[in-house]
Design a protein around this motif. Sequence first.
Motif, PDB file in Angstrom:
ATOM      1  N   PRO A  23      -0.771   0.204  -3.284  1.00 32.80           N
ATOM      2  CA  PRO A  23      -1.336   0.470  -1.954  1.00 32.80           C
ATOM      3  C   PRO A  23      -1.064  -0.648  -0.960  1.00 32.80           C
ATOM      4  O   PRO A  23      -0.848  -0.386   0.224  1.00 32.80           O
ATOM      5  CB  PRO A  23      -2.842   0.611  -2.229  1.00 32.80           C
ATOM      6  N   GLU A  24      -1.070  -1.886  -1.442  1.00 32.03           N
ATOM      7  CA  GLU A  24      -0.841  -3.018  -0.545  1.00 32.03           C
ATOM      8  C   GLU A  24       0.556  -2.948   0.069  1.00 32.03           C
ATOM      9  O   GLU A  24       0.732  -3.143   1.272  1.00 32.03           O
ATOM     10  CB  GLU A  24      -1.015  -4.326  -1.311  1.00 32.03           C
ATOM     11  N   ARG A  25       1.545  -2.622  -0.752  1.00 32.84           N
ATOM     12  CA  ARG A  25       2.913  -2.499  -0.243  1.00 32.84           C
ATOM     13  C   ARG A  25       3.030  -1.298   0.697  1.00 32.84           C
ATOM     14  O   ARG A  25       3.702  -1.372   1.733  1.00 32.84           O
ATOM     15  CB  ARG A  25       3.893  -2.360  -1.410  1.00 32.84           C
ATOM     16  N   ALA A  26       2.374  -0.198   0.335  1.00 36.59           N
ATOM     17  CA  ALA A  26       2.412   0.994   1.178  1.00 36.59           C
ATOM     18  C   ALA A  26       1.794   0.701   2.549  1.00 36.59           C
ATOM     19  O   ALA A  26       2.308   1.167   3.583  1.00 36.59           O
ATOM     20  CB  ALA A  26       1.684   2.143   0.493  1.00 36.59           C
ATOM     21  N   ASP A  27       0.701  -0.065   2.573  1.00 34.74           N
ATOM     22  CA  ASP A  27       0.059  -0.421   3.843  1.00 34.74           C
ATOM     23  C   ASP A  27       1.003  -1.239   4.721  1.00 34.74           C
ATOM     24  O   ASP A  27       1.087  -1.024   5.937  1.00 34.74           O
ATOM     25  CB  ASP A  27      -1.217  -1.218   3.576  1.00 34.74           C
ATOM     26  N   VAL A  28       1.701  -2.193   4.090  1.00 35.96           N
ATOM     27  CA  VAL A  28       2.627  -3.029   4.858  1.00 35.96           C
ATOM     28  C   VAL A  28       3.773  -2.192   5.401  1.00 35.96           C
ATOM     29  O   VAL A  28       4.197  -2.351   6.556  1.00 35.96           O
ATOM     30  CB  VAL A  28       3.151  -4.186   3.991  1.00 35.96           C
ATOM     31  N   GLU A  29       4.309  -1.272   4.602  1.00 35.06           N
ATOM     32  CA  GLU A  29       5.414  -0.430   5.066  1.00 35.06           C
ATOM     33  C   GLU A  29       4.985   0.453   6.225  1.00 35.06           C
ATOM     34  O   GLU A  29       5.763   0.690   7.160  1.00 35.06           O
ATOM     35  CB  GLU A  29       5.933   0.405   3.898  1.00 35.06           C
ATOM     36  N   ALA A  30       3.756   0.937   6.176  1.00 35.22           N
ATOM     37  CA  ALA A  30       3.251   1.736   7.293  1.00 35.22           C
ATOM     38  C   ALA A  30       3.081   0.870   8.537  1.00 35.22           C
ATOM     39  O   ALA A  30       3.373   1.301   9.661  1.00 35.22           O
ATOM     40  CB  ALA A  30       1.915   2.377   6.904  1.00 35.22           C
ATOM     41  N   GLU A  31       2.623  -0.376   8.333  1.00 28.09           N
ATOM     42  CA  GLU A  31       2.430  -1.286   9.454  1.00 28.09           C
ATOM     43  C   GLU A  31       3.765  -1.676  10.083  1.00 28.09           C
ATOM     44  O   GLU A  31       3.857  -1.865  11.308  1.00 28.09           O
ATOM     45  CB  GLU A  31       1.685  -2.529   8.980  1.00 28.09           C
TER      46      GLU A  31
END
Length: 237
Positions: A23-31
Amino acid sequence: MKLERNDIPAVADEYVLGLLEGPERADVEAEIERNVALRQAVDEVRERFLPLDTGLAPVDVSPSLWDAVSSRLPDWSKPSLQVAANPVSAPNNNGASGWRAAAISAMAASVILAIGLTWSMTRPLDPIVIAVLMNEAGEVQAVVEDYGNDTANVRLLTDFVVPAHKTMQVWTLPSAEMGPMSLGVLDQARSARLQGWSLPTPEDAQLYEITLEDEGGSPIQRPTGPILAKGFAKLAR
Protein backbone atom coordinates in the motif's frame (compact mmCIF):
# COMPACT_ATOMS: atom_id res chain seq x y z
CA MET A 1 -1.23 10.91 1.02
CA LYS A 2 -0.03 14.34 2.12
CA LEU A 3 3.66 15.16 1.68
CA GLU A 4 5.56 18.08 3.11
CA ARG A 5 8.13 19.58 0.72
CA ASN A 6 10.97 18.42 3.00
CA ASP A 7 9.70 14.82 2.73
CA ILE A 8 9.76 14.66 -1.07
CA PRO A 9 13.51 13.93 -1.58
CA ALA A 10 13.46 11.06 0.93
CA VAL A 11 10.27 9.55 -0.52
CA ALA A 12 11.70 9.79 -4.06
CA ASP A 13 14.91 8.04 -3.01
CA GLU A 14 13.06 5.22 -1.24
CA TYR A 15 10.65 4.74 -4.15
CA VAL A 16 13.36 4.52 -6.82
CA LEU A 17 15.53 2.20 -4.69
CA GLY A 18 12.56 -0.15 -4.26
CA LEU A 19 12.30 0.26 -0.49
CA LEU A 20 8.53 0.84 -0.55
CA GLU A 21 6.13 -2.08 -0.79
CA GLY A 22 2.41 -2.81 -0.91
CA PRO A 23 0.00 0.00 0.00
CA GLU A 24 2.82 2.42 0.76
CA ARG A 25 4.24 2.06 -2.75
CA ALA A 26 0.76 2.29 -4.28
CA ASP A 27 0.13 5.54 -2.36
CA VAL A 28 3.37 7.04 -3.66
CA GLU A 29 2.59 6.03 -7.25
CA ALA A 30 -0.82 7.66 -6.99
CA GLU A 31 0.78 10.79 -5.52
CA ILE A 32 3.30 10.92 -8.38
CA GLU A 33 0.42 11.30 -10.84
CA ARG A 34 -0.86 14.45 -9.18
CA ASN A 35 2.20 15.90 -7.41
CA VAL A 36 4.51 17.65 -9.89
CA ALA A 37 7.29 18.20 -7.32
CA LEU A 38 7.35 14.50 -6.38
CA ARG A 39 7.30 13.45 -10.03
CA GLN A 40 10.27 15.71 -10.79
CA ALA A 41 12.14 14.40 -7.74
CA VAL A 42 11.59 10.79 -8.83
CA ASP A 43 12.89 11.60 -12.33
CA GLU A 44 16.00 13.22 -10.84
CA VAL A 45 16.71 10.24 -8.58
CA ARG A 46 16.30 7.81 -11.48
CA GLU A 47 18.84 9.84 -13.45
CA ARG A 48 21.23 9.90 -10.47
CA PHE A 49 21.07 6.13 -10.01
CA LEU A 50 21.11 5.36 -13.75
CA PRO A 51 24.61 3.77 -13.49
CA LEU A 52 23.11 1.07 -11.28
CA ASP A 53 20.96 -0.02 -14.21
CA THR A 54 23.32 0.50 -17.14
CA GLY A 55 26.80 0.00 -15.73
CA LEU A 56 26.69 -3.80 -15.71
CA ALA A 57 25.06 -6.31 -18.00
CA PRO A 58 22.23 -8.33 -16.38
CA VAL A 59 22.61 -12.07 -15.85
CA ASP A 60 20.20 -14.80 -14.77
CA VAL A 61 21.08 -16.22 -11.37
CA SER A 62 19.73 -19.04 -9.27
CA PRO A 63 18.25 -18.53 -5.77
CA SER A 64 21.27 -20.28 -4.24
CA LEU A 65 23.64 -17.86 -5.97
CA TRP A 66 21.68 -14.85 -4.71
CA ASP A 67 21.83 -16.30 -1.18
CA ALA A 68 25.60 -16.48 -1.54
CA VAL A 69 25.70 -12.84 -2.67
CA SER A 70 23.45 -11.70 0.18
CA SER A 71 25.63 -13.40 2.76
CA ARG A 72 28.61 -11.33 1.60
CA LEU A 73 26.92 -7.93 1.77
CA PRO A 74 27.91 -5.68 4.70
CA ASP A 75 25.66 -5.47 7.73
CA TRP A 76 24.66 -1.80 7.79
CA SER A 77 23.11 -2.23 11.24
CA LYS A 78 26.57 -2.43 12.82
CA PRO A 79 27.68 1.03 14.00
CA SER A 80 31.36 0.19 13.43
CA LEU A 81 30.89 -0.40 9.69
CA GLN A 82 32.25 2.37 7.51
CA VAL A 83 30.93 3.22 4.05
CA ALA A 84 33.65 3.45 1.40
CA ALA A 85 33.25 7.18 0.92
CA ASN A 86 34.12 10.51 2.50
CA PRO A 87 31.34 11.86 4.74
CA VAL A 88 29.66 14.88 3.19
CA SER A 89 28.08 17.65 5.22
CA ALA A 90 24.73 18.95 4.02
CA PRO A 91 24.87 22.54 2.71
CA ASN A 92 22.41 23.73 5.37
CA ASN A 93 24.18 21.79 8.16
CA ASN A 94 21.03 19.78 8.66
CA GLY A 95 22.25 16.62 10.43
CA ALA A 96 19.23 14.56 9.43
CA SER A 97 19.76 15.35 5.75
CA GLY A 98 23.41 14.39 6.01
CA TRP A 99 22.56 11.03 7.54
CA ARG A 100 19.90 10.41 4.88
CA ALA A 101 22.41 11.09 2.11
CA ALA A 102 24.94 8.78 3.76
CA ALA A 103 22.31 6.04 4.08
CA ILE A 104 21.31 6.35 0.42
CA SER A 105 24.97 6.17 -0.63
CA ALA A 106 25.38 3.08 1.52
CA MET A 107 22.37 1.42 -0.10
CA ALA A 108 23.66 2.32 -3.55
CA ALA A 109 27.02 0.79 -2.69
CA SER A 110 25.27 -2.36 -1.51
CA VAL A 111 23.39 -2.66 -4.79
CA ILE A 112 26.56 -2.14 -6.83
CA LEU A 113 28.43 -4.65 -4.67
CA ALA A 114 25.65 -7.21 -5.09
CA ILE A 115 25.62 -6.75 -8.87
CA GLY A 116 29.39 -6.98 -9.06
CA LEU A 117 29.49 -10.12 -6.93
CA THR A 118 26.72 -11.76 -8.95
CA TRP A 119 28.48 -10.97 -12.22
CA SER A 120 31.82 -12.18 -10.85
CA MET A 121 30.53 -15.46 -9.41
CA THR A 122 29.14 -16.49 -12.81
CA ARG A 123 32.67 -16.42 -14.22
CA PRO A 124 35.34 -19.17 -14.03
CA LEU A 125 37.62 -16.99 -11.90
CA ASP A 126 36.36 -14.88 -9.02
CA PRO A 127 38.06 -11.70 -7.79
CA ILE A 128 39.52 -11.74 -4.29
CA VAL A 129 38.22 -8.28 -3.42
CA ILE A 130 35.73 -5.82 -4.89
CA ALA A 131 35.98 -2.09 -4.18
CA VAL A 132 33.17 0.40 -4.80
CA LEU A 133 34.71 3.78 -5.59
CA MET A 134 32.84 7.01 -4.87
CA ASN A 135 33.50 10.71 -5.33
CA GLU A 136 33.47 13.33 -2.58
CA ALA A 137 29.68 13.67 -2.92
CA GLY A 138 29.22 9.97 -2.10
CA GLU A 139 28.18 9.09 -5.66
CA VAL A 140 29.21 5.72 -7.08
CA GLN A 141 31.78 6.20 -9.83
CA ALA A 142 33.50 2.86 -10.46
CA VAL A 143 34.01 -0.72 -9.31
CA VAL A 144 37.44 -2.39 -9.07
CA GLU A 145 37.69 -6.19 -9.09
CA ASP A 146 41.14 -7.32 -7.97
CA TYR A 147 42.02 -10.93 -8.73
CA GLY A 148 45.29 -10.95 -6.82
CA ASN A 149 47.16 -12.46 -9.79
CA ASP A 150 48.46 -9.23 -11.38
CA THR A 151 45.03 -8.61 -12.93
CA ALA A 152 42.19 -6.24 -12.07
CA ASN A 153 39.03 -5.12 -13.82
CA VAL A 154 38.07 -1.45 -13.57
CA ARG A 155 34.43 -0.83 -14.43
CA LEU A 156 33.52 2.86 -14.83
CA LEU A 157 29.91 3.64 -13.94
CA THR A 158 29.85 7.29 -14.91
CA ASP A 159 31.10 9.44 -17.79
CA PHE A 160 34.42 10.92 -16.66
CA VAL A 161 35.65 14.04 -18.45
CA VAL A 162 39.40 13.73 -19.03
CA PRO A 163 41.07 16.92 -20.30
CA ALA A 164 43.62 16.83 -23.09
CA HIS A 165 47.08 15.61 -22.06
CA LYS A 166 45.68 14.00 -18.90
CA THR A 167 45.27 10.34 -17.93
CA MET A 168 43.19 8.44 -15.40
CA GLN A 169 45.39 6.23 -13.21
CA VAL A 170 44.27 3.46 -10.84
CA TRP A 171 46.02 2.95 -7.49
CA THR A 172 45.87 0.72 -4.44
CA LEU A 173 47.47 0.81 -0.99
CA PRO A 174 48.65 -2.71 -0.07
CA SER A 175 50.24 -1.40 3.16
CA ALA A 176 51.49 1.79 4.77
CA GLU A 177 55.06 0.54 4.35
CA MET A 178 54.70 -0.01 0.59
CA GLY A 179 52.69 3.13 0.02
CA PRO A 180 50.36 3.65 -2.95
CA MET A 181 51.05 1.38 -5.92
CA SER A 182 49.83 1.87 -9.49
CA LEU A 183 47.62 -0.75 -11.11
CA GLY A 184 47.92 1.02 -14.44
CA VAL A 185 46.52 3.84 -16.53
CA LEU A 186 43.31 3.97 -18.55
CA ASP A 187 43.98 4.85 -22.20
CA GLN A 188 40.51 6.38 -22.35
CA ALA A 189 37.73 7.10 -19.87
CA ARG A 190 36.26 3.61 -20.18
CA SER A 191 36.22 0.27 -18.38
CA ALA A 192 39.35 -1.82 -18.83
CA ARG A 193 41.36 -4.80 -17.63
CA LEU A 194 44.70 -3.85 -16.06
CA GLN A 195 47.52 -6.32 -15.49
CA GLY A 196 51.27 -6.76 -15.23
CA TRP A 197 52.21 -5.72 -11.68
CA SER A 198 53.50 -7.76 -8.72
CA LEU A 199 51.79 -6.95 -5.44
CA PRO A 200 50.77 -8.83 -2.28
CA THR A 201 47.39 -10.58 -2.26
CA PRO A 202 44.71 -7.89 -1.78
CA GLU A 203 42.99 -7.77 1.60
CA ASP A 204 39.70 -6.66 3.11
CA ALA A 205 39.43 -2.85 3.57
CA GLN A 206 42.34 -2.20 1.17
CA LEU A 207 42.18 1.27 -0.35
CA TYR A 208 41.67 1.77 -4.10
CA GLU A 209 41.43 5.08 -5.93
CA ILE A 210 41.49 6.73 -9.34
CA THR A 211 43.43 9.96 -9.85
CA LEU A 212 43.83 12.38 -12.73
CA GLU A 213 47.49 12.47 -13.78
CA ASP A 214 49.54 13.94 -16.59
CA GLU A 215 49.42 12.06 -19.88
CA GLY A 216 51.07 8.66 -19.51
CA GLY A 217 50.64 8.51 -15.73
CA SER A 218 52.37 9.88 -12.67
CA PRO A 219 56.11 10.43 -13.25
CA ILE A 220 57.09 9.54 -9.68
CA GLN A 221 55.14 6.28 -9.11
CA ARG A 222 52.96 8.04 -6.56
CA PRO A 223 49.64 9.89 -7.05
CA THR A 224 50.17 13.56 -7.84
CA GLY A 225 46.83 14.65 -9.27
CA PRO A 226 43.34 15.11 -7.81
CA ILE A 227 41.40 12.04 -6.61
CA LEU A 228 38.41 11.30 -8.87
CA ALA A 229 37.04 8.40 -6.81
CA LYS A 230 38.12 6.13 -3.98
CA GLY A 231 36.83 3.31 -1.82
CA PHE A 232 37.73 0.40 0.42
CA ALA A 233 37.61 -3.20 -0.74
CA LYS A 234 35.39 -6.00 0.55
CA LEU A 235 36.38 -9.66 0.35
CA ALA A 236 34.53 -11.40 -2.48
CA ARG A 237 35.48 -14.96 -1.55
